[in-house]
Design a protein around this motif. Sequence first.
Motif, mmCIF file in Angstrom:
data_model
loop_
_atom_site.group_PDB
_atom_site.id
_atom_site.type_symbol
_atom_site.label_atom_id
_atom_site.label_comp_id
_atom_site.label_asym_id
_atom_site.label_seq_id
_atom_site.Cartn_x
_atom_site.Cartn_y
_atom_site.Cartn_z
ATOM 1 N N ALA A 325 0.328 -0.852 0.072
ATOM 2 C CA ALA A 325 0.057 0.052 -0.140
ATOM 3 C C ALA A 325 1.206 0.965 0.345
ATOM 4 O O ALA A 325 0.642 2.222 -0.422
ATOM 5 C CB ALA A 325 -1.042 -0.384 1.509
ATOM 6 N N ILE A 329 0.027 4.607 -1.706
ATOM 7 C CA ILE A 329 -0.454 6.174 -0.528
ATOM 8 C C ILE A 329 0.218 7.408 -1.483
ATOM 9 O O ILE A 329 -0.011 7.999 -1.969
ATOM 10 C CB ILE A 329 0.044 5.784 0.979
ATOM 11 C CG1 ILE A 329 -1.132 4.474 1.240
ATOM 12 C CG2 ILE A 329 0.096 6.896 1.596
ATOM 13 C CD1 ILE A 329 -0.621 4.338 2.505
ATOM 14 N N TYR A 350 -0.084 8.332 5.529
ATOM 15 C CA TYR A 350 -0.738 9.668 4.492
ATOM 16 C C TYR A 350 -0.253 11.328 4.992
ATOM 17 O O TYR A 350 0.146 12.005 3.691
ATOM 18 C CB TYR A 350 -1.963 9.649 4.304
ATOM 19 C CG TYR A 350 -2.538 8.090 4.386
ATOM 20 C CD1 TYR A 350 -3.487 8.188 2.789
ATOM 21 C CD2 TYR A 350 -2.311 7.122 4.991
ATOM 22 C CE1 TYR A 350 -4.053 7.105 2.226
ATOM 23 C CE2 TYR A 350 -3.284 5.657 3.722
ATOM 24 C CZ TYR A 350 -4.241 5.919 2.975
ATOM 25 O OH TYR A 350 -4.282 4.342 2.784
ATOM 26 N N ILE A 391 -8.933 6.458 7.995
ATOM 27 C CA ILE A 391 -8.709 4.687 8.155
ATOM 28 C C ILE A 391 -9.562 3.922 9.075
ATOM 29 O O ILE A 391 -9.900 4.501 9.985
ATOM 30 C CB ILE A 391 -7.615 5.614 8.927
ATOM 31 C CG1 ILE A 391 -6.515 6.163 8.231
ATOM 32 C CG2 ILE A 391 -6.920 3.472 8.745
ATOM 33 C CD1 ILE A 391 -6.012 5.743 7.546
ATOM 34 N N ASP A 423 -8.801 3.854 3.791
ATOM 35 C CA ASP A 423 -7.991 2.244 3.839
ATOM 36 C C ASP A 423 -8.769 1.702 4.462
ATOM 37 O O ASP A 423 -8.912 2.061 5.722
ATOM 38 C CB ASP A 423 -7.001 3.073 4.617
ATOM 39 C CG ASP A 423 -5.371 2.483 4.483
ATOM 40 O OD1 ASP A 423 -6.212 1.352 4.595
ATOM 41 O OD2 ASP A 423 -4.799 2.735 4.617
ATOM 42 N N SER A 425 -7.501 -1.516 5.453
ATOM 43 C CA SER A 425 -6.679 -2.088 5.296
ATOM 44 C C SER A 425 -7.046 -2.958 6.513
ATOM 45 O O SER A 425 -6.341 -4.773 6.654
ATOM 46 C CB SER A 425 -4.556 -1.429 5.600
ATOM 47 O OG SER A 425 -4.964 -1.252 4.216
ATOM 48 N N MET A 453 -8.730 1.819 -0.429
ATOM 49 C CA MET A 453 -7.032 1.922 0.032
ATOM 50 C C MET A 453 -6.876 0.598 0.618
ATOM 51 O O MET A 453 -8.030 0.570 1.250
ATOM 52 C CB MET A 453 -6.443 2.287 0.082
ATOM 53 C CG MET A 453 -4.133 2.038 0.914
ATOM 54 S SD MET A 453 -4.120 2.664 -0.842
ATOM 55 C CE MET A 453 -3.509 4.391 -1.135
ATOM 56 N N LYS A 454 -6.064 -1.105 -0.220
ATOM 57 C CA LYS A 454 -6.270 -2.198 1.324
ATOM 58 C C LYS A 454 -4.988 -2.536 0.921
ATOM 59 O O LYS A 454 -4.425 -2.596 0.065
ATOM 60 C CB LYS A 454 -6.902 -3.246 0.724
ATOM 61 C CG LYS A 454 -7.271 -4.187 1.499
ATOM 62 C CD LYS A 454 -8.122 -5.032 1.415
ATOM 63 C CE LYS A 454 -8.475 -6.006 2.253
ATOM 64 N NZ LYS A 454 -9.453 -5.497 3.138
#
Length: 607
Positions: A325, A329, A350, A391, A423, A425, A453-454
């Motif tokens: 990631a 990012i 980030y 997040i 995100d 994740s 995002m992951k």
Amino acid sequence: MQAIILAAGMGKRLGEYTKNNTKCMVPVNGTPLIDRVLHQLSKLQLTRVVIVVGYQSQNLMRHLGDHYGHLKIEYVNNPVYDKTNNIFSLSLAKDKLQEDDTLLIESDLIFDDALFQLLLSNPHPNLALVAKYESWMDGTMVRIDRDNNIVNFITKDAFRYQDTDNYYKTVNIYKFSKDFSRNKYIPFLDAYIKAVGNNEYYENVLRIISFLNSHDLKALPITTEKWYEIDDKQDLDIAEALFADKKDVLRKYYGRFGGFWRFPQMLDYCYLVNPYFNESRIIDEMEANFRTLVAEYPSGMKVNSLIASKCWGVREEYIIPGNGAAELINVLMELLPGTLGITRPTFEEYPNRRDKASLVTFIPNDHEYRYSAADLMAFFGKHHADNLLLINPDNPSGNFIPIDDVIALAAWCQDHGTRLIVDESFVDFSKGYADNSLLRNNILEAYPQMVVMKSISKSYGVPGIRLGILCSADTELIGKMKKEVSIWNINSFAEYFMQIFNKYEKDYARACEKFIAERDDFERQLRQIGFLRVMPSQANYFLCEVLPPKDANGLVLTMLKRYNILMRDCSGKTGLDDKQYMRIAVRSHEDNVRLIAALKELDQQNP
């Protein structure tokens, strides 16, 4: 008793560190290796220390002189150090070796004081310190029997990785009796040099003695005692972390950002990944294809986008795979214009990629750092941000916003001209995880200003393959990002993982369920520790306040030094108040039992 130190070698692999000095003069955390070992020897009852010198011998002798405290130092010179090996250096000192019981030490070692005490307190007169084989070890290996007799020395040609469970590495510290040196070792040493030559290793003589079924030399396995052999720059770097003093130790460990397989006895509780998916046969299949994967180029972006699309059920034009990631990012933060709204405390990767002046920061007014989608909409409704980062679950707080509320936030952002970056994740660690992901075509298409995002490292437990994905129905953004990364931005192992993952989805579901059960149990155990205030979490870690009189830094240091467990001190992290905090990962049940036992022991002691 005396000590003989072999210090004639050139240490070429250390490069500039040994350009003008012998290897044993290389400093570790400011102290030369030779000074450290002599300080350790000075605490023992020794008659003298004999040092076999060669390369840069004048520098070494000038540095040490003829005494170290009360210890008398004698030198033996190897004038052909560049043409011989350590068997010849030891042979030059053979007369001295026969004069007294001897501690034989190689000069490129760093180790705990306790190793000498292990040797001296053991009644057997002839001992070789050995350590159970670990992946970082190289050099002489041995097999031992139940009585700690050395039954075989393993040559490099005979070394088999499938047999390493039975191997021990010689630490290169020995105790020889005067009788053993006179009547066994020296006669064989002389015969071996005459037959084979000087460019060999003194361990080969011990190997021959072991072949004769002689039990003169016993192995003495070490357990938790630290030691390291320094052959190159990387070894030096690791040794400086292992033997750092209190003020530097955390900086040296945290600054590594991983690579902790070189510290195999250490438990890394900064480690934020699923501990159970690697039990799946997916790893066996990858291992079976290792030679092919390491020998072949990965596919390019077009093929890997297709495979990622198949793997996560998202249209090919909506997805981009990345080298972790972190790569995605970096590219995303460089491409997005305007301000970035963030919630702190948070994952700093980030905001670290943005100009500080472009950040719009929300800090929850909650003693457990909880916040909702409504809180975000209220704050950023008053403080506009062009882009809003969520997040979810958040790091380090573990705060989690349900998917319906995230979708409401996505709709709000779309109405207010704000791009939402989610995100997720850690979302697969949340209860009901199967329904909590935004990685669905219909959701992405409904909110094209949203980016998801992951990191595959986290919930899939494969950080070593470096894989992440980013998804959005904003195909223009996805197209720009694909142009910014290398055509071969992921390796063959990451590609193969995506290729075969769907066969193992049931294993993954079981791993996630097993993890959630373990996290619930771990939370109950943590809440029994009197000096921790544990905050709820839907991730694979807990943010904990460390209560007075303990402090986070002292606790982390104690856990590392006393129990070999590395933990994360979060005190001072932007967004947290001035109290003491640490983040504790969730590992396997066996590891968590070890951690809880250590914490309970500290809880029962005085601060």
